[in-house]
Design an enzyme around this catalytic site. Structure first.
Site, PDB file in Angstrom:
ATOM      1  N   PRO A 117       0.701  -0.700   0.028  1.00 52.78           N
ATOM      2  CA  PRO A 117       0.252  -0.056   0.200  1.00 52.78           C
ATOM      3  C   PRO A 117       0.859   1.054   0.122  1.00 52.78           C
ATOM      4  O   PRO A 117       1.826   1.573   0.043  1.00 52.78           O
ATOM      5  CB  PRO A 117      -0.646  -0.138   1.062  1.00 52.78           C
ATOM      6  CG  PRO A 117      -0.789  -1.978   1.367  1.00 52.78           C
ATOM      7  CD  PRO A 117       0.626  -1.937   0.802  1.00 52.78           C
ATOM      8  N   GLU A 118       0.234   1.574  -0.609  1.00 49.51           N
ATOM      9  CA  GLU A 118       0.794   2.964  -0.847  1.00 49.51           C
ATOM     10  C   GLU A 118       0.197   4.345   0.173  1.00 49.51           C
ATOM     11  O   GLU A 118      -0.598   4.357   1.146  1.00 49.51           O
ATOM     12  CB  GLU A 118       1.218   3.898  -2.146  1.00 49.51           C
ATOM     13  CG  GLU A 118       1.839   3.097  -3.065  1.00 49.51           C
ATOM     14  CD  GLU A 118       1.959   3.828  -4.631  1.00 49.51           C
ATOM     15  OE1 GLU A 118       2.438   5.108  -3.859  1.00 49.51           O
ATOM     16  OE2 GLU A 118       1.864   2.924  -5.956  1.00 49.51           O
ATOM     17  N   LYS A 159       4.351   4.974   4.895  1.00 55.10           N
ATOM     18  CA  LYS A 159       3.799   3.435   4.946  1.00 55.10           C
ATOM     19  C   LYS A 159       4.020   3.045   6.290  1.00 55.10           C
ATOM     20  O   LYS A 159       3.326   1.985   6.200  1.00 55.10           O
ATOM     21  CB  LYS A 159       5.127   3.224   3.636  1.00 55.10           C
ATOM     22  CG  LYS A 159       4.753   3.631   2.568  1.00 55.10           C
ATOM     23  CD  LYS A 159       5.327   2.636   1.828  1.00 55.10           C
ATOM     24  CE  LYS A 159       5.420   2.557   0.241  1.00 55.10           C
ATOM     25  NZ  LYS A 159       5.939   1.762  -0.738  1.00 55.10           N
ATOM     26  N   ARG A 192      14.675   8.838  10.208  1.00 56.27           N
ATOM     27  CA  ARG A 192      14.867   7.935   9.103  1.00 56.27           C
ATOM     28  C   ARG A 192      13.834   8.240   7.768  1.00 56.27           C
ATOM     29  O   ARG A 192      14.669   7.911   7.226  1.00 56.27           O
ATOM     30  CB  ARG A 192      15.030   6.727   9.793  1.00 56.27           C
ATOM     31  CG  ARG A 192      14.366   5.578  10.006  1.00 56.27           C
ATOM     32  CD  ARG A 192      14.579   4.427   9.306  1.00 56.27           C
ATOM     33  NE  ARG A 192      13.750   2.968   9.936  1.00 56.27           N
ATOM     34  CZ  ARG A 192      13.683   2.898  11.102  1.00 56.27           C
ATOM     35  NH1 ARG A 192      13.671   3.154  11.911  1.00 56.27           N
ATOM     36  NH2 ARG A 192      12.721   1.770  10.973  1.00 56.27           N
ATOM     37  N   ASN A 212       5.562   2.763  -5.958  1.00 52.74           N
ATOM     38  CA  ASN A 212       5.322   2.952  -7.724  1.00 52.74           C
ATOM     39  C   ASN A 212       4.596   3.453  -8.532  1.00 52.74           C
ATOM     40  O   ASN A 212       4.693   3.830  -9.535  1.00 52.74           O
ATOM     41  CB  ASN A 212       5.358   0.775  -8.061  1.00 52.74           C
ATOM     42  CG  ASN A 212       6.184   0.064  -8.934  1.00 52.74           C
ATOM     43  OD1 ASN A 212       6.935   1.761  -9.900  1.00 52.74           O
ATOM     44  ND2 ASN A 212       6.226  -0.108  -9.557  1.00 52.74           N
ATOM     45  N   ARG A 214      12.648  -3.276  -9.866  1.00 49.94           N
ATOM     46  CA  ARG A 214      11.063  -2.532  -9.789  1.00 49.94           C
ATOM     47  C   ARG A 214      10.537  -2.378 -11.113  1.00 49.94           C
ATOM     48  O   ARG A 214      11.441  -1.701 -12.362  1.00 49.94           O
ATOM     49  CB  ARG A 214      10.989  -1.278  -8.940  1.00 49.94           C
ATOM     50  CG  ARG A 214      11.566  -1.875  -7.126  1.00 49.94           C
ATOM     51  CD  ARG A 214       9.922  -2.841  -6.445  1.00 49.94           C
ATOM     52  NE  ARG A 214       9.107  -2.368  -6.589  1.00 49.94           N
ATOM     53  CZ  ARG A 214       8.156  -1.428  -5.819  1.00 49.94           C
ATOM     54  NH1 ARG A 214       8.537  -1.273  -4.490  1.00 49.94           N
ATOM     55  NH2 ARG A 214       6.893  -1.299  -6.437  1.00 49.94           N
TER      56      ARG A 214
END
Length: 271
Positions: free
Chosen positions: A2-3, A52, A121, A162, A258
């Site tokens: 999931p984005e 995320k 981070r 993506n 990817r």
């Protein structure tokens, strides 16, 4: 996976169902039994998201951290909750609703200092009011890495996956293979602003639509896209199909393990 817009929707759903109230927690699967026992009976102070990562802040100042990864899913419903089916890692229940979490890559209780390390981070999240795009720009502008790879690096920008990276680069006419340090500052600003717009639309709609009004199925007289990954897009998973703007076949390649999608005419290679 999931984005970021999906995680922000999950945070909003947790806030709506459980925010400001004590929750009951259990781990029917057993893999989070100790953590669930620590959560049980606590008040959910705030449901938050960064990229995320879903962050459920509890009254004892610890945070329930969930990262769905590739296989994680949530199921929400009204009480009374049915008997758990499948590998339910965590069930939260409030006064009227329940939430079942299955298959996350991370489900853990974190102390405040550890949460800070996690967030430090991560790059800025286009969906957060406290996001500073200049922080990401400093990383991008010094990097020899392709901009398409940088947009997927969660330490650079937190949230896009993506689909969003393919679509925002198309919309801004940027060759995805362009090294970050060759990207103009004003082009970066346009990419960031477009991510803010597109991802906020994704939060509202619950799916990813990126085509402009003149390129919708209704405007173009074409069939709507049928794909489990979302709505109307320009290039994502459209390899070999005509570009909606210029008609050139959309290209695909692998970059940093990817799949990459772009239009060679609308996103010309920089010389």
């Amino acid at each position: 996976m999931p984005e970021g817009h999906t995680i922000h929707r999950l945070a909003a759903e947790h806030q709506r169902m459980f925010g400001g109230r004590a929750v009951r927690a259990s781990s029917p699967q057993g893999r989070f039994a100790v953590g669930a026992a620590a959560v049980d009976g606590q008040v959910l102070v705030r449901a938050d998201a960064h990229g995320k990562h879903l962050l459920l802040v509890l009254a004892d100042e610890r945070t329930l951290h969930v990262h769905l990864g590739i296989y994680g899913t949530y199921t929400f419903g009204s009480l009374p909750a049915p008997e758990p089916t499948g590998a339910v890692r965590l069930r939260l229940a409030g006064a009227a609703h329940f939430a079942d979490l299955r298959g996350p890559s991370r489900c853990e209780l974190l102390e405040p200092g550890v949460v800070k390390v996690l967030r430090d981070r991560l790059g800025p999240d286009p969906l957060r009011a406290d996001a500073d795009p200049d922080v990401a720009w400093r990383r991008v502008s010094r990097s020899r890495t392709a901009i398409a790879v940088l947009l997927m690096d969660q330490s650079v920008v937190a949230g896009p996956g993506n689909i969003y990276r393919a679509e925002v680069l198309f919309r801004q006419g940027v060759d995805p293979r362009l090294p970050g340090r060759r990207l103009a500052r004003e082009r970066w600003a346009a990419i960031w602003d477009d991510l803010v717009l597109l991802m906020a639309d994704g939060v509202r709609a619950g799916r990813i639509d990126t085509v402009r009004p003149e390129h919708t199925p209704e405007a173009m007289g074409r069939p709507p896209r049928v794909d489990g990954h979302g709505g109307e897009v320009y290039v994502y998973r459209r390899a070999g199909q005509p570009c909606l703007v210029c008609g050139t076949p959309v290209r695909a390649a692998e970059l940093a393990a990817r799949n990459l999608f772009w239009c060679p005419v609308c996103q010309p290679a920089a010389v």
